[in-house]
Scaffold this active site. Sequence first.
Site, PDB file in Angstrom:
ATOM      1  N   ARG A  25       0.816  -1.219   0.000  1.00 15.76           N
ATOM      2  CA  ARG A  25       0.000   0.000   0.000  1.00 15.76           C
ATOM      3  C   ARG A  25       0.850   1.269   0.000  1.00 15.76           C
ATOM      4  NH1 ARG A  25      -3.466  -1.090   4.899  1.00 15.76           N
ATOM      5  NH2 ARG A  25      -2.472  -3.108   5.032  1.00 15.76           N
TER       6      ARG A  25
ATOM      7  N   GLU B 142       1.341  -5.737  13.251  1.00 20.05           N
ATOM      8  CA  GLU B 142       0.208  -5.764  14.175  1.00 20.05           C
ATOM      9  C   GLU B 142      -0.464  -7.138  14.112  1.00 20.05           C
ATOM     10  OE1 GLU B 142      -2.980  -3.025  13.300  1.00 20.05           O
ATOM     11  OE2 GLU B 142      -3.749  -3.094  15.357  1.00 20.05           O
TER      12      GLU B 142
HETATM   13  O1  LIG Z   1       3.270  -0.292  11.840  1.00 20.73           O
HETATM   14  P1  LIG Z   1       3.107  -1.757  11.561  1.00 20.73           P
HETATM   15  O2  LIG Z   1       2.548  -2.501  12.743  1.00 20.73           O
HETATM   16  O3  LIG Z   1       4.345  -2.389  11.033  1.00 20.73           O
HETATM   17  O4  LIG Z   1       1.969  -1.917  10.458  1.00 20.73           O
HETATM   18  C1  LIG Z   1       1.854  -1.090   9.332  1.00 20.73           C
HETATM   19  C2  LIG Z   1       2.030  -1.850   8.047  1.00 20.73           C
HETATM   20  O5  LIG Z   1       0.982  -2.839   7.902  1.00 20.73           O
HETATM   21  C3  LIG Z   1       0.394  -2.694   6.629  1.00 20.73           C
HETATM   22  O6  LIG Z   1       1.044  -3.443   5.658  1.00 20.73           O
HETATM   23  P2  LIG Z   1       0.775  -4.987   5.356  1.00 20.73           P
HETATM   24  O7  LIG Z   1       1.953  -5.766   5.831  1.00 20.73           O
HETATM   25  O8  LIG Z   1      -0.569  -5.376   5.849  1.00 20.73           O
HETATM   26  O9  LIG Z   1       0.902  -5.065   3.789  1.00 20.73           O
HETATM   27  P3  LIG Z   1       0.154  -4.448   2.519  1.00 20.73           P
HETATM   28  O10 LIG Z   1       0.563  -3.008   2.408  1.00 20.73           O
HETATM   29  O11 LIG Z   1       0.722  -5.266   1.413  1.00 20.73           O
HETATM   30  O12 LIG Z   1      -1.343  -4.615   2.669  1.00 20.73           O
HETATM   31  C4  LIG Z   1       0.550  -1.225   6.312  1.00 20.73           C
HETATM   32  O13 LIG Z   1       0.465  -0.964   4.930  1.00 20.73           O
HETATM   33  C5  LIG Z   1       1.927  -0.932   6.861  1.00 20.73           C
HETATM   34  O14 LIG Z   1       2.949  -1.231   5.935  1.00 20.73           O
HETATM   35  N1  LIG Z   2      -5.465  -1.587  11.611  1.00 15.87           N
HETATM   36  C1  LIG Z   2      -4.906  -1.545  10.402  1.00 15.87           C
HETATM   37  N2  LIG Z   2      -5.626  -1.100   9.327  1.00 15.87           N
HETATM   38  C2  LIG Z   2      -5.053  -1.063   8.093  1.00 15.87           C
HETATM   39  N3  LIG Z   2      -3.802  -1.441   7.854  1.00 15.87           N
HETATM   40  C3  LIG Z   2      -3.058  -1.871   8.883  1.00 15.87           C
HETATM   41  N4  LIG Z   2      -1.772  -2.285   8.960  1.00 15.87           N
HETATM   42  C4  LIG Z   2      -1.511  -2.618  10.242  1.00 15.87           C
HETATM   43  N5  LIG Z   2      -2.592  -2.411  11.016  1.00 15.87           N
HETATM   44  C5  LIG Z   2      -3.570  -1.946  10.194  1.00 15.87           C
END
Ligand SMILES: O=P(O)(O)OC[C@H]1O[C@H](OP(=O)(O)OP(=O)(O)O)[C@H](O)[C@@H]1O
Ligand SMILES: Nc1ncnc2[nH]cnc12
Length: 182
Positions: free
Chosen positions: A65, A102
Amino acid sequence: MFNPPAPIDLKRYIREVPDFPKPGILFYDISSLLGDADGWAVALERLSRATMACAPELLAGVESRGFLLSAPLAGRLGLGFTMLRKPGKLPGETISLSYGLEYGTDALHLQKGAVKPGQRVVVLDDLLATGGTLEASIKLLGQAGAKVVGAVVMIELEGLGGRARIEGLGIPLTSLVTYQEA
Ligand SMILES: O=P(O)(O)OC[C@H]1O[C@H](OP(=O)(O)OP(=O)(O)O)[C@H](O)[C@@H]1O
Ligand SMILES: Nc1ncnc2[nH]cnc12
């Protein structure tokens, strides 16, 4: 007397989805923001300002993202862009770091030579939760020789310790929208 219009609240474009991708997680979905031309334009303008305040020479985006923000922003600002990618996606030699999420664990890779020594880099992601992803990104860029001059996210979940983790690395963090999580 002239009353300027209230600034647009980006929260009105962000959908909140309970129990995704796991029970107990409230997921902040930016699909609805990306799908609205006005909301997306406002978000890009605010991200541009926050990013340019750090005077970067290169932008780095976190898969996946984070790419949605960082690639269009780099084009708009006339800057190069490099990808922090999940394992098995980047060809050639890479350096990598594992991190906690998370809702799970993952690792990020960066191609060797993607960053010039001392190059000023701003790293962008859509959302900061625990800060594990952004911390790993900053450390990885540092290992590659970058001077990370700032981190910019669209959404910050307060109460999960993310900001303290990033600022603890000495990196200024800007978020456009905050939610209280804990
Ligand atoms: O601060 P944190 O606890 O590390 O979480 C934040 C991360 O989690 C999500 O990515 P995700 O790994 O879900 O991947 P995506 O962007 O491919 O959906 C979001 O886009 C951040 O990169
Ligand atoms: N609560 C949340 N919503 C969307 N993206 C996330 N990445 C980690 N935690 C998230």
